[in-house]
Design a protein around this motif. Structure first.
Motif: not given
Ligand code: MN
Ligand code: GLV
Ligand code: MN
Length: 409
Positions: A90, A124-125, A192, A380
């Motif tokens: 990711d 980004e997270e 994802q 995740h």
């Molecule tokens: Mn992510």
């Protein structure tokens, strides 16, 4: 070296071991792990013939110049930060596929009629500061300086973290793209989700990215002795928060297409023999239709207020971030579809429920995204998995995309 899928897989493994925690992958914004990841990715960028730089927010950027006289730039990229106990693909997969494609140009001595810049985004997270897309916001010129005062779990302000990482928090406005005409931003990312696996295809083209809202909510009751305070005299913040967590799941279940998540819960003072006095929780709400998302957020905050009021608990709800649904560029998407088909694959189009840096980059330039099939739709999660053969397809598709775009520009 570096162009083929096996090299990309090896590199994902290398980055997967660069973590702030010993036994799991956790690489937050402006962390020591991020510094080490930059050293490694920077070396790969240079090996692929790119000049390499880092901006104030902490995006690592590699630039591969175009043929003489080329003025426009195509941006490629994804992010290097991770969630806690993350998988290895990711974010890094998109950065490494982009570097692999540039490596291929470099190895063959090819210069395109435009420059290619690979951006490895800083955040980004939103793991460290709760706010998402810090890196892409800086590049798109939409970074909010008020965020600099936010503190992480250890009380370190974002401004301090940026300074320690080597950036100047006072100069983030200068990170905004200033390199002339842009052809667009294209991001490769693992799906994802399960759609591509179910459809039996290695890659898919993203049609739109669902909007999302994030809130921080604080339930404040009264800490009290667990042995002496009768049940009917308690103001237990965790009981109120728990009722709310269940209500969030029930409500989201009842609304088609809505997903809502409480993913973080901090209980104070946090001792076995103390009635919880305060609970801070996160609320993440997503829907492809912005109007439904906004209305659902209002409903859920009303629900929380009612639950808190009935229990004599105070509630605050603060908006942390909000992003509208973003559509992919029809022009870039049709080139991407063509590239997928040229390689003999059906061009499956799908919407993204996950957020991506492309959401923010859409404020700066046209965007398109290519998804890579992942095993069981798991993400995740350290069990995140992609097949090397699918990564090979992603590299070929992106390479073909650059070629088709060269024919157009
Ligand atoms: Mn992510
Ligand atoms: C990013 O992974 C997000 O969608 O939260
Ligand atoms: Mn991601």
């Amino acid at each position: 070296m570096g162009r083929d899928a096996s090299a990309v897989m090896r590199r994902c493994e290398v980055l997967g071991s660069i973590s702030d925690e010993p036994d799991r992958l956790t690489r937050p914004f402006a962390s020591d792990a991020m510094r080490r990841a930059h050293e490694q990715v920077g070396a790969w960028m240079r090996e692929a013939g790119m000049s390499q730089s880092r901006d104030n927010i902490g995006n690592l950027r590699g630039r591969y110049e175009g043929a003489g006289g080329a003025t426009a730039t195509l941006l490629l990229g994804s992010h290097l930060d991770s969630v806690r106990d993350a998988g290895r693909y990711d974010g890094p997969l998109g950065v490494l596929v982009a570097i692999a494609v540039v490596q291929g140009l470099h190895d063959r001595g090819i210069r395109l009629p435009y420059a290619v810049e690979v951006v490895a985004f800083a955040d980004e997270e939103g793991l460290r500061y709760g706010t998402t897309y810090l890196g892409s916001k800086a590049l798109a010129g939409t970074f909010d300086n008020a965020d600099l005062d936010r503190t992480d779990a250890a009380g370190v302000t974002m401004a301090e973290a940026i300074r320690t990482f080597g950036g100047d928090p006072g100069r983030i406005a200068g990170d905004r793209w200033g390199g002339g005409d842009l052809l667009g931003y294209v991001e490769v990312h693992i799906e994802q989700g399960p759609v591509l696996e179910v459809r039996g295809v290695p890659v898919g083209v993203v049609s739109a990215i669902a909007g999302q809202s994030r809130y921080q909510m604080i339930f404040t009751g009264e800490a009290a002795h667990a042995g002496t305070t009768p049940m009917d005299l308690r103001k237990d913040a965790l009981v109120a928060a728990s009722v709310f967590v269940q209500s969030v799941a029930d409500y989201a279940d009842s609304q088609a297409g809505l997903v809502a998540t409480v993913g973080q819960l901090a209980v104070q003072p946090g001792a076995a023999n103390v009635v919880p006095g305060e609970v801070t929780l996160s609320l993440d709400i997503r829907h492809a239709d912005d109007a439904v998302r906004i209305e659902s957020a209002e409903t859920l905050i009303d629900l929380a207020s009612n639950i808190a009021r009935h229990r004599g608990i105070a509630l605050t709800a603060a908006g942390i971030s909000e992003n509208a649904t973003v559509s992919s560029s029809p022009r870039l998407t049709s080139v991407l579809v063509q590239a997928v088909q040229d390689l003999g694959h059906p061009a499956v189009q799908l919407a993204s429920g996950a957020g991506h840096d492309a959401v923010v980059m859409a404020g700066l330039t046209e965007i398109a995204m290519l998804f890579v099939r992942c095993k069981g739709g798991v993400s995740h999660n350290p069990a995140e998995s992609v097949a090397e053969a699918d990564v090979a397809v992603a590299i070929e598709v992106l390479d073909r995309f650059l070629e088709l775009l060269a024919g157009e520009s």
